[in-house]
Design an enzyme around this catalytic site. Sequence first.
Site, short mmCIF file in Angstrom:
data_model
loop_
_atom_site.label_atom_id
_atom_site.label_comp_id
_atom_site.label_asym_id
_atom_site.label_seq_id
_atom_site.Cartn_x
_atom_site.Cartn_y
_atom_site.Cartn_z
N ASP A 186 1.53 1.26 -3.87
CA ASP A 186 0.82 1.85 -5.00
C ASP A 186 0.43 0.75 -5.99
OD1 ASP A 186 0.15 4.41 -6.56
OD2 ASP A 186 1.46 3.36 -7.98
N GLU A 213 -3.23 -0.44 -2.73
CA GLU A 213 -4.34 -0.32 -3.68
C GLU A 213 -4.55 -1.66 -4.38
OE1 GLU A 213 -4.38 4.13 -5.37
OE2 GLU A 213 -2.56 3.04 -5.87
#
Length: 948
Positions: free
Chosen positions: A553, A590
């Site tokens: 993340d 990400e």
Amino acid sequence: MRALPVPRPAPGFPRVPERRRRLAPATAAVAGIMATLLAACGPGSDAAAPPPPDTQLVAAAEARHDLTRVRSATPGHPPPTTASAPELDLTQAKAHWIDADTVAWNTEARAGTRTQLAYDHQGRITVDADGALTHAGRWLRLHPVPGGLTGEQRARYPHLAGHAAFTVDARDRGRVHKALRGQLVATQHAAGGALLAATGVQLPGVLDDLYATQAASADLGPVFDTRGRPTLSVWAPTARTVALELDGRTVPMRRDDATGVWSVRGTRGWTGKPYRYRVTVWAPSVRQVVTNQVTDPYSTALTTDSRRSLVVNLDDPGLAPPGWDTLDKPPPTPIEDAQVQELHVRDFSAADVTAEHRGMYLAFTEDDSDGMRHLRQLADAGTTHVHLLPTNDIATTPERRRDQAVPYCDLPALPADSPRQQECVGAVRDEDAYNWGYDPLHYTVPEGSYATDPEGASRTREYRAMVRSLNEKGLGVVLDVVYNHTYAAGQDEKSVLDRIVPGYYHRLLDDGTVATSTCCANTAPEHTMMGKLTIDSVVTWAKQYKVDGFRFDLMGHHPKENVLAVREALDALTPERDGVDGSGIILYGEGWNFGEVADDARFEQATQANMAGTGIATFSDRARDAVRGGGPFDEHPGVQGFASGLFTDPNATGANGTRTEQRARLLHYQDLIKVGLTGNLARYRFTDSSGRQVTGAEIDYNGSPAGYAADPGDALAYADAHDNETLYDALTYKLPADTPAADRARMQILALATAALSQGPALSQAGTDLLRSKSLDRNSYNSGDWYNAVHWDCSQGNGFARGLPPAWDNQDKWPYAAPLLTNPAALPGCAEITASAAAYRDLLTIRSTEEAFSLSTTERVQRELRFPLSGEGETPGVITMRVAGLVVVFNATPQEQAQRLDPTAGARWTLHPVQAHGADATVKSATHDSASGTFTVPARTVAVFTAR
């Protein structure tokens, strides 16, 4: 506290990811507490400074090393003038102690001034109303460094490059370690004794320098010897004392002065016992010495609701489900061939009436459930991995079933466009069983709310049983990991790291406040021990839970060096020594570039461009936006794209500009999609829609290069994920309102094909092949099972028309959503749902069986993949790709389209056998005329042809 909004990016910068997040306390009182928390966990240090010594008493005070405040005692002699209030703010920490010898401070080193680090183990240093210090403690003398920081220091701390540098007096360096274990304040006095500046001190740099290098190799948490005796260790170099609270009694711990690690060795009888650490330490967030009772950051097991850590040995055979030790893992899949289904544990089974363990890990072990049958079908077609949204211990979900609230309404009985569903869901959303899980509490323990019993180690056994079952179906398991932030910081009861080493594990801004650009309290993996925690946690999941991949993340908030160190640590795992082959574990994340670290402001980030060539993939938003249309921050949700009718099937919203503007934007979108089909390669050369010879990097994406990948495995393609509206919901907003459900389903598959038939890895949100809807909710992180559950049985619908989407993130879209939710054309039935799923499986089968979609190098892609009709005459809404021995035509228009490829004339090209014998009757009418070399493809269809 509601989910924090993300500002619209400035022109010329890539879009910030559409961050959803977290936790909205139900009452105004709790919201106020959370607002206070955000303020409280800001100052990374709140110290005070030595008092302004009277000129007649300086020598005596310095001789005692006791700068207790003294004032002028001479009648008629006024006290020295003090600095203005902003320069005497001990709630801030503007001085940075970056190594044992150096302090960086954005202050002027004036001639004649004295600069010091004052420290007091009782935390008594404050500034009174007159701007004088109430207590001074002891001090370390600082001397200005001409020229400021060294080149090496500026490279390590680029954000401090312009700060003044001060060095610790050689006579005082013997007290540096002692000074770090209490309140610290940087002060500056005038020659006459006046206090000019005082601020707290940020410590991560000096802690890394003095302790972390040695501590980086320490074993932390519970570690068992060969005789089953545990040693418990915690890193707390600034603590005054640390003790172990074990099952109702307190056990002293010993400090290793070289590493700052406190440890204690126990007996075999400690196994299974609950424990916490009792840490006495200076806490800048409350500006006092506190004694915290805190769980272990390296916990391997927890009691219910994470109240205590448990002394548990993960090697205990009793924690292994049947078949665990002999588990036959699926063959490793190279990252460039990964086809991933993104799935939340509760979403998978909460609405599955054929599952016994709904919402739990064990639902994945029920082979006869609708959900598992569907996953097996996807695995047989070519899906390689299931990506689970965060399954580590999270901060906000009650773990006992009896403590989990449920909506009080009869939700199915309410109208499709009613606001009541979201009101009822919202009333319990912070007490129910649901959250995406991007609010980590303990990084290396499975979440207890998904276990049949959250108390003890059941969650470990059941998690392993889930991994075993998915592996047996041929599916690898990818964990979504959230090391970039914690749920809380400061003295909050759900702050773990910051109550052990305050001000270290989180990234602080220049004034000492905790950065929150990720939504919450940003961690600092650039600090040695936070980087170590990340690596150690990943390795534990890999070894002890045998997982097959990790999705990071907000990976762009990690240093590239840290993520590469994770890769190196995994690569070192061998079946002989560790029970797993770490080299086969895939990594992606990400790679967004935003916040206080943007543009490598503090370190080289793990962003899209920086990770190129590393074998670690990043999500590519380029083709995603082009396929869907617009972007996550559009005020009007009707902005169209390639797969939603831009120019070729315009909607009536007026959000798309003139016909000329639409055509130009569509052709540019087609160039972005072409780059995406190559694997987002930066160096791939082709003819763009204007007829220019360009590279992927020369195609513009909001001011950034569209192509950034060095190899086909660098960019992960996707058309939807858990963030933003589902693909079906996005198309509902964007397609003309009267588009029939069957045509909506065809556009869904066409959109998915742009990812599935691209080079490199691809991801799809689970249920997207079933036209999954969340009733237009763009940010369902806390919207309960009602909006989030996947409906494997088409008779239950697809999740659409279940009420207006929750107001807390969607109310501004209600005027657009309400008429759509009651539009019969937007509600698919079983025919559309099952046809969509079958067509998607056909595409996966083609993708997984044709080497043409697995070109492993940039050179092969350049040689074997072409867009022969790209240029000034290309058809808006149609992309034709020739790759190896295949021709793929993406026809996003509502009309049949003919594409003439002269080199194919005289040869026999037929529809790929999978589609020719597949479930989609429409695609079977696609043809090739060998006389003219013309491919004819039905409306809203992707067709794959092969030479025969």
